[in-house]
Design a protein around this motif. Structure first.
Motif, mmCIF file in Angstrom:
data_model
loop_
_atom_site.group_PDB
_atom_site.id
_atom_site.type_symbol
_atom_site.label_atom_id
_atom_site.label_comp_id
_atom_site.label_asym_id
_atom_site.label_seq_id
_atom_site.Cartn_x
_atom_site.Cartn_y
_atom_site.Cartn_z
ATOM 1 N N UNK A 1 0.942 -1.157 0.048
ATOM 2 C CA UNK A 1 0.013 0.145 0.014
ATOM 3 C C UNK A 1 0.844 1.365 0.010
ATOM 4 N N UNK A 2 1.414 1.769 -1.045
ATOM 5 C CA UNK A 2 2.286 2.872 -1.361
ATOM 6 C C UNK A 2 1.786 3.980 -0.605
ATOM 7 N N UNK A 3 2.906 4.905 -0.460
ATOM 8 C CA UNK A 3 2.650 6.422 0.155
ATOM 9 C C UNK A 3 2.012 7.316 -0.920
ATOM 10 N N UNK A 4 1.585 8.493 -0.457
ATOM 11 C CA UNK A 4 0.928 9.435 -1.485
ATOM 12 C C UNK A 4 1.756 9.965 -2.503
ATOM 13 N N UNK A 5 2.998 9.859 -2.520
ATOM 14 C CA UNK A 5 4.022 10.466 -3.733
ATOM 15 C C UNK A 5 3.795 9.308 -5.017
ATOM 16 N N UNK A 6 3.777 8.171 -4.616
ATOM 17 C CA UNK A 6 3.455 6.897 -5.658
ATOM 18 C C UNK A 6 2.061 7.451 -6.240
ATOM 19 N N UNK A 7 1.117 7.733 -5.814
ATOM 20 C CA UNK A 7 -0.373 8.086 -6.569
ATOM 21 C C UNK A 7 -0.127 9.422 -7.037
ATOM 22 N N UNK A 8 0.839 10.365 -6.513
ATOM 23 C CA UNK A 8 1.070 11.420 -7.313
ATOM 24 C C UNK A 8 1.537 11.204 -8.783
ATOM 25 N N UNK A 9 2.646 10.252 -8.739
ATOM 26 C CA UNK A 9 3.223 9.835 -10.126
ATOM 27 C C UNK A 9 1.856 9.254 -11.123
ATOM 28 N N UNK A 10 1.282 8.328 -10.561
ATOM 29 C CA UNK A 10 0.211 7.595 -11.321
ATOM 30 C C UNK A 10 -0.801 8.678 -11.924
ATOM 31 N N UNK A 11 -1.155 9.954 -11.110
ATOM 32 C CA UNK A 11 -2.156 10.746 -11.330
ATOM 33 C C UNK A 11 -1.502 11.834 -12.543
ATOM 34 N N UNK A 12 -0.200 11.948 -12.435
ATOM 35 C CA UNK A 12 0.295 12.956 -13.461
ATOM 36 C C UNK A 12 0.645 12.358 -14.658
ATOM 37 N N UNK A 13 0.449 11.246 -15.115
ATOM 38 C CA UNK A 13 0.830 10.763 -16.230
ATOM 39 C C UNK A 13 -0.386 9.932 -17.098
ATOM 40 N N UNK A 14 -0.270 9.737 -18.409
ATOM 41 C CA UNK A 14 -1.294 9.108 -19.165
ATOM 42 C C UNK A 14 -1.340 7.543 -18.966
ATOM 43 N N UNK A 15 -0.026 6.829 -18.795
ATOM 44 C CA UNK A 15 -0.051 5.384 -18.740
ATOM 45 C C UNK A 15 0.949 5.275 -17.667
ATOM 46 N N UNK A 16 0.544 4.319 -16.672
ATOM 47 C CA UNK A 16 1.580 4.075 -15.491
ATOM 48 C C UNK A 16 1.615 2.678 -15.698
ATOM 49 N N UNK A 17 3.294 2.239 -15.640
ATOM 50 C CA UNK A 17 3.370 0.691 -16.256
ATOM 51 C C UNK A 17 4.031 0.141 -14.775
ATOM 52 N N UNK A 18 3.426 -0.848 -14.334
ATOM 53 C CA UNK A 18 4.035 -1.476 -13.191
ATOM 54 C C UNK A 18 5.055 -2.253 -13.639
ATOM 55 N N UNK A 19 6.316 -1.908 -13.046
ATOM 56 C CA UNK A 19 7.624 -2.737 -13.286
ATOM 57 C C UNK A 19 7.991 -4.001 -12.462
#
Length: 218
Positions: free
Chosen positions: A1-19
């Protein structure tokens, strides 16, 4: 369950790739995070069984009761939070629902639950869809080009290993998320901490949780 910064990245992009087709590392953030307790921060860890060299998506959970144990700890520490009752349902459904034995699947389900709760609509895909027989930076570049990307956004830790020059040569901008100057909010502990699970934000801030993320306020 990541921290808020992780979701800031997700919300800032068009595509989020789980690596998740890279090597799993012990004592890292992939199977644990911190919650806030009255005594301060405390680790919440998914117990896993893994072998040396095993990839993240191959890692299985070692305790079949981990979900119910996690939910009990979350209830113990957040039941008095202002918005626990209002925001508990999707997470209680996960932790008390179908048993999840694979670490990557557990992470994906929890990340998706948070995205829905916050209203994040970014498309999520998996790195396993793309070629693996490349050097790390070259592989990232290949993924970007396959998606038609014009900019790559990453956490600041990538600065230590990313070869930015090959992105620039292809006309792709490289950006790193800035985690500084997040606002503070009321927590259930006297000592404030930013680096805890996003659940801390949701249960303490409720409908104002999005204001605690930079990507919703820019």
């Amino acid at each position: 369950m990541p921290w808020k910064g992780y979701f800031d990245i997700i919300n800032s992009v068009d595509e989020f790739v789980i690596y998740d087709d890279v090597q799993f590392t012990k004592n890292d953030w992939r199977n644990r995070n911190q919650i806030m307790t009255p005594q301060g921060k405390s680790w919440l860890t998914v117990p896993v069984k893994h072998q040396t060299g095993q990839l993240i998506y191959e890692v299985e959970v070692s305790d079949p009761e981990w979900q119910s144990k996690h939910w009990e700890r979350l209830k113990q520490n957040y039941s008095k939070a202002p918005f626990f009752k209002d925001f508990r349902e999707p997470f209680e459904s996960f932790y008390r629902g179908e048993k999840i034995h694979n670490l990557s699947l557990a992470n994906l389900k929890l990340i998706s639950a948070v995205n829905i709760t916050l209203g994040i609509s970014t498309n999520i895909s998996d790195s396993r869809q793309y070629r693996r027989d490349l050097a790390p930076s070259e592989r990232l570049l290949t993924i970007l080009k396959s998606l038609g990307g014009t900019e790559y956004l990453s956490g600041p830790a990538a600065k230590s290993y990313l070869d930015e020059s090959i992105f620039i040569e292809e006309g792709i901008k490289v950006s790193f998320m800035n985690y500084e100057n997040y606002p503070t909010y009321s927590q259930l502990s006297q000592e404030f901490a930013h680096d805890v699970t996003i659940l801390d934000v949701l249960f303490n801030c409720g409908p104002e949780a999005r204001a605690q993320l930079k990507s919703f306020t820019l």
